[in-house]
Structures are given as structure tokens and as C-alpha cells.
Design an enzyme around this catalytic site. Structure first.
Site, PDB file in Angstrom:
ATOM      1  N   TRP A   1       0.831  -1.215   0.000  1.00  0.00           N
ATOM      2  CA  TRP A   1       0.000   0.000   0.000  1.00  0.00           C
ATOM      3  C   TRP A   1       0.852   1.245   0.000  1.00  0.00           C
ATOM      4  CZ3 TRP A   1      -4.493  -0.817  -1.816  1.00  0.00           C
ATOM      5  CH2 TRP A   1      -5.109  -2.047  -1.613  1.00  0.00           C
TER       6      TRP A   1
ATOM      7  N   ASP B   1      -0.709   6.651   6.638  1.00  0.00           N
ATOM      8  CA  ASP B   1      -1.800   5.753   6.254  1.00  0.00           C
ATOM      9  C   ASP B   1      -1.927   4.714   7.372  1.00  0.00           C
ATOM     10  OD1 ASP B   1      -3.463   3.777   5.337  1.00  0.00           O
ATOM     11  OD2 ASP B   1      -2.406   3.430   3.447  1.00  0.00           O
TER      12      ASP B   1
ATOM     13  N   LYS C   1     -11.534  -1.818   8.700  1.00  0.00           N
ATOM     14  CA  LYS C   1     -10.775  -2.848   9.418  1.00  0.00           C
ATOM     15  C   LYS C   1     -10.991  -2.707  10.931  1.00  0.00           C
ATOM     16  CE  LYS C   1      -7.466  -2.330   5.707  1.00  0.00           C
ATOM     17  NZ  LYS C   1      -7.710  -3.494   4.859  1.00  0.00           N
TER      18      LYS C   1
HETATM   19  N1  PMP Z   1      -3.777   1.257   2.859  1.00  0.00           N
HETATM   20  C1  PMP Z   1      -3.728   0.147   3.605  1.00  0.00           C
HETATM   21  C2  PMP Z   1      -2.683   0.028   4.672  1.00  0.00           C
HETATM   22  C3  PMP Z   1      -4.645  -0.880   3.386  1.00  0.00           C
HETATM   23  O1  PMP Z   1      -4.581  -2.006   4.116  1.00  0.00           O
HETATM   24  C4  PMP Z   1      -5.619  -0.735   2.384  1.00  0.00           C
HETATM   25  C5  PMP Z   1      -6.685  -1.781   2.116  1.00  0.00           C
HETATM   26  N2  PMP Z   1      -6.397  -3.060   2.407  1.00  0.00           N
HETATM   27  C6  PMP Z   1      -5.613   0.428   1.615  1.00  0.00           C
HETATM   28  C7  PMP Z   1      -4.686   1.404   1.894  1.00  0.00           C
HETATM   29  C8  PMP Z   1      -6.629   0.640   0.541  1.00  0.00           C
HETATM   30  O2  PMP Z   1      -7.819   0.965   1.158  1.00  0.00           O
HETATM   31  P1  PMP Z   1      -9.195   1.178   0.400  1.00  0.00           P
HETATM   32  O3  PMP Z   1      -9.612  -0.127  -0.128  1.00  0.00           O
HETATM   33  O4  PMP Z   1     -10.073   1.726   1.500  1.00  0.00           O
HETATM   34  O5  PMP Z   1      -8.973   2.190  -0.685  1.00  0.00           O
END
Ligand code: PMP
Length: 389
Positions: A121, A196, A220
Site C-alpha cells: 500500500w 496511512d 478494518k
Molecule cells: N492502505 C492500507 C494500509 C490498506 O490495508 C488498504 C486496504 N487493504 C488500503 C490502503 C486501501 O484501502 P481502500 O480499499 O479503503 O482504498
């Protein structure tokens, strides 16, 4: 109207303590929710606060929603002691939208932003920022399969032309690789840290004042898919390095209190319920203690075994996403990974499949996963090793 209590089709041996027929869900996201939150939502979908109208049907300008939003924000602030100099926003588009909203609002075309690329991510975040300015990957964990978090002396912040970076971006918990920062990185003085925190928000105490902006998809630890929490220091609302459509401006969402357009009313309502649940649990100190206990049950199995192998270096292990596989040294290890997953599902331990980039297994042990779920998984792991090791 009575609560719906449908049973899963299999008859698993591990079911949640409520005895409601629900099994343990180790999904990485959307993740499990506290059962009492789900039960409250069942009632409020039908008729919230005696209004005769359900939460899904109320206007986002109605009094009922005014209260939902005000309480969600107040509880969110209370949990992490967020100072008045920070705005709390509930936005849409997931954490993925923050990957471009952050640089769009905070990085001028001729500036550099530093990214600490500790996982999948974080890689995605860095890629999007390149659309808006220069990106310096002050740390790149790709050659190390993102198995650890860098020490401060491994990080190379940018100094181009003597200028400090516009900000430093980090991802406090790497959902896919199962690593987690145990400290805040020592960034150059005065440079805001953007975090993030999608997969560890409100799982342990957090000092908001160390960050310029924190964002987290709610699905989450603090709710369901559909809203993203953004906590932003007020001075950053003034940067405005370029013209942007209103929906991409933090300053507009702050001015309109997260209701410029129709917001995801239900998702924000759900976060509000989860915030109340967090406070009822005793807040972040209490959750952190429980989360440590939960993760330890599973890490202890990994540490006491040559049959399993964890992905993360032990000092960087995540308390939220535990990544492991049957050790490659074991005969037919990949086949055994598959067998593990199939048998675990039958036993009521669901959604343990690791991400394709790590393979094997991943147990996500977010706030709402009860201790009993982690204990059931640890017991299952020992038994599986005994039978197949
Ligand atoms: N950042 C992290 C650390 C994540 O775990 C995730 C989703 N698993 C995301 C970003 C992406 O999130 P979203 O699906 O809400 O766009």
C-alpha cells in the site's frame, strides 16, 4: 422485528462466544465487527432513536443524522485525545483516494515528498504522488520483500537544493506483509508526517500531535467500507498548491463538516457505533493490551515451531496482520498451505488466505476479533502441525 441469526452452511467447531452461529472471521478487510455493534445496527436500520425511520433512510440534513455525526466526531476525538487544532473528516473513496488527495493538496509540482515504502500500500501511495510532484523513496523495502521496518539511519530523506521535503509519508501497519512501525520515524524538523493508518487505527494509543495528517479506511478497525477517517492539522488546510475540484479539497470538506454532498451516512453511523464500543472497552490502552495478548497467542506458535515460518522480522511484527506459511523446508509445503486453509475454514476459522504477494496464511486480528478466536486459531495451528509435521 427480530435479529436475523442465520447459521453458516458447514458446522464448524469454532464459533464466536455469543453462540449465534457466527464463525471467526480473520479477513484483512472488510474485517469483523463487534457483535454488539451489529446487533445495534440491526435495530437502527429498522427505526433509529424512536424516529420511526431507519438510519439508511434518514436525510443527511435531518436532526437524527446531526446527532449521529456530532457524536461520531466527539467520540473519535475523545478516544485519541485529538486537539482542537486538528479537523476530523469522514470522506469517501477509501484510503486509495487519500493516496492522491494528499499530494494534490500538500505537494506543489516543484516540491519533493518523501515516501517510506514499507509495503504494497505504501508503494501505491508513492506511485500516485508522482502525478503531482517529485517523489523520493526515502526507504524502499522491495528488495527485502518488505519483511521489516527500516531503522532511522537506513532512511535517506531528500535534501535537494537544501530544501526539506513537503512531507514524509508512512504506512504505520503493512496489511499484506504483516509489519508495523513500533515508533514514529525521526523526520527532518518541522516536516509533517502523513500516516496511512488504515490497518492499525485505534488498535493502540496514538499521539496525533506527531502527525500532520492521518488517514484510514474504516473497514478494518473502526467500521465498514464506505468512509475514510481523515485527521488533519489545521495549518495544512492552507497549503493549496493548485486548483482542485471541490470534492478533492480538504479545506472544503472541513468547512462543510464532511457534508458537502450526500455523505455515506450509514458508514459514518457504523464508525460512530464502533467508537462508542471502543470507549466502552476502556479505550486504546485496554484495546492495545488485548491486541497484544491476542497476537502473542499466534506468534508463540510460530516461535515454538519449525513447521511454520513467519514473514515479518520478529521485531517488526504486526499486532493486526499475522503472516505465515508452512516453512518451505517442509516437504510439500505449498500443498500443506492449501490443506491448512481448507481445514481451517471447515473448523470455523475463516478468510485466512494470505495475499498473493506473500502466499500462505494471514490472520487479521483487528480490534473486534475476540481473544477466543485467536486461541482457537493457535490450537488449530498446533493440531495441524501435529498431524502433518
Ligand atoms: N492502505 C492500507 C494500509 C490498506 O490495508 C488498504 C486496504 N487493504 C488500503 C490502503 C486501501 O484501502 P481502500 O480499499 O479503503 O482504498
Amino acid at each position: 422485528m427480530s435479529a436475523v441469526a442465520s447459521k453458516p452452511s458447514a458446522s464448524p467447531s469454532a464459533v464466536t462466544p455469543s453462540g449465534s452461529g457466527r464463525i471467526f472471521n480473520f479477513s484483512a478487510g472488510p474485517g469483523c465487527l463487534p457483535e454488539e455493534v451489529l446487533q445495534q445496527a440491526q435495530q437502527d436500520i429498522w427505526n433509529i432513536a424512536g424516529s420511526g425511520v431507519g438510519i439508511l433512510e434518514h436525510s443527511h440534513r435531518a436532526k437524527v443524522y446531526d446527532k449521529v455525526l456530532a457524536e461520531a466526531e466527539a467520540d473519535c476525538r475523545k478516544i485519541a485525545n485529538i486537539p482542537a487544532s486538528y479537523k476530523v473528516l469522514f470522506l469517501t473513496g477509501g484510503a486509495t483516494t487519500q493516496n492522491f488527495m494528499v499530494p494534490a493538496n500538500l505537494l506543489a509540482q516543484d516540491q519533493t515528498a518523501d515516501y517510506l515504502t514499507t509495503g504494497y500500500w505504501a508503494e501505491k501511495s508513492a506511485e500516485q504522488a508522482k502525478l503531482y510532484g517529485t517523489v523520493n523513496e526515502a526507504w524502499d523495502g522491495r528488495p527485502h520483500k518488505h519483511a521489516f521496518i527500516p531503522s532511522d539511519d537506513q532512511i535517506k530523506y531528500s535534501t535537494s537544493g537544501g530544501a526539506k521535503p513537503a512531507y514524509v509519508h508512512m504506512c504505520s501497519n503493512n496489511t499484506i506483509y504483516g509489519t508495523q512501525w513500533k515508533r514514529t520515524p525521526a523526520v527532518p524538523a518541522g516536516v509533517p508526517i502523513i500516516n496511512d493508518a488504515s490497518s492499525d487505527i485505534y488498535s493502540q494509543p496514538i499521539d496525533v500531535t506527531k502527525f500532520g495528517l492521518i488517514y484510514a479506511g474504516a473497514q478494518k478497525n473502526i467500521g465498514i467500507a464506505g468512509t475514510t477517517l481523515v485527521i488533519i492539522r489545521e495549518d495544512l488546510l492552507q497549503r493549496n498548491p493548485r486548483e482542485l475540484p471541490v470534492m478533492l479539497q480538504y479545506r472544503m470538506h472541513a468547512a462543510d463538516q464532511s457534508r458537502h454532498n450526500t455523505p455515506p451516512v450509514f458508514a459514518i453511523y457504523m464508525s460512530g457505533l464502533v467508537f462508542k464500543w471502543i470507549l466502552k472497552q476502556g479505550g486504546l490502552e485496554a484495546l492495545a493490551k488485548r491486541n497484544q495478548e491476542k497476537a502473542k497467542l499466534i506468534y508463540d506458535v510460530l516461535d515454538g515451531s519449525k513447521f511454520y515460518k513467519g514473514h515479518a522480522r520478529p521485531d517488526c511484527r504486526s499486532l493486526m496482520n499475522i503472516t505465515f506459511r508452512v516453512a518451505p523446508e517442509v516437504k510439500n509445503s505449498e500443498e500443506l498451505d492449501g490443506k491448512f486453509l481448507a481445514e481451517a475454514t471447515k473448523a470455523g476459522l475463516d478468510q485466512l488466505k494470505g495475499h498473493r504477494s506473500t502466499g500462505g496464511m494471514r490472520a487479521s486480528t483487528y480490534n473486534a476479533m475476540p481473544l477466543a478466536g485467536c486461541k482457537a486459531l493457535a490450537d488449530f495451528m498446533r493440531e495441524f502441525e501435529r498431524k502433518n509435521g
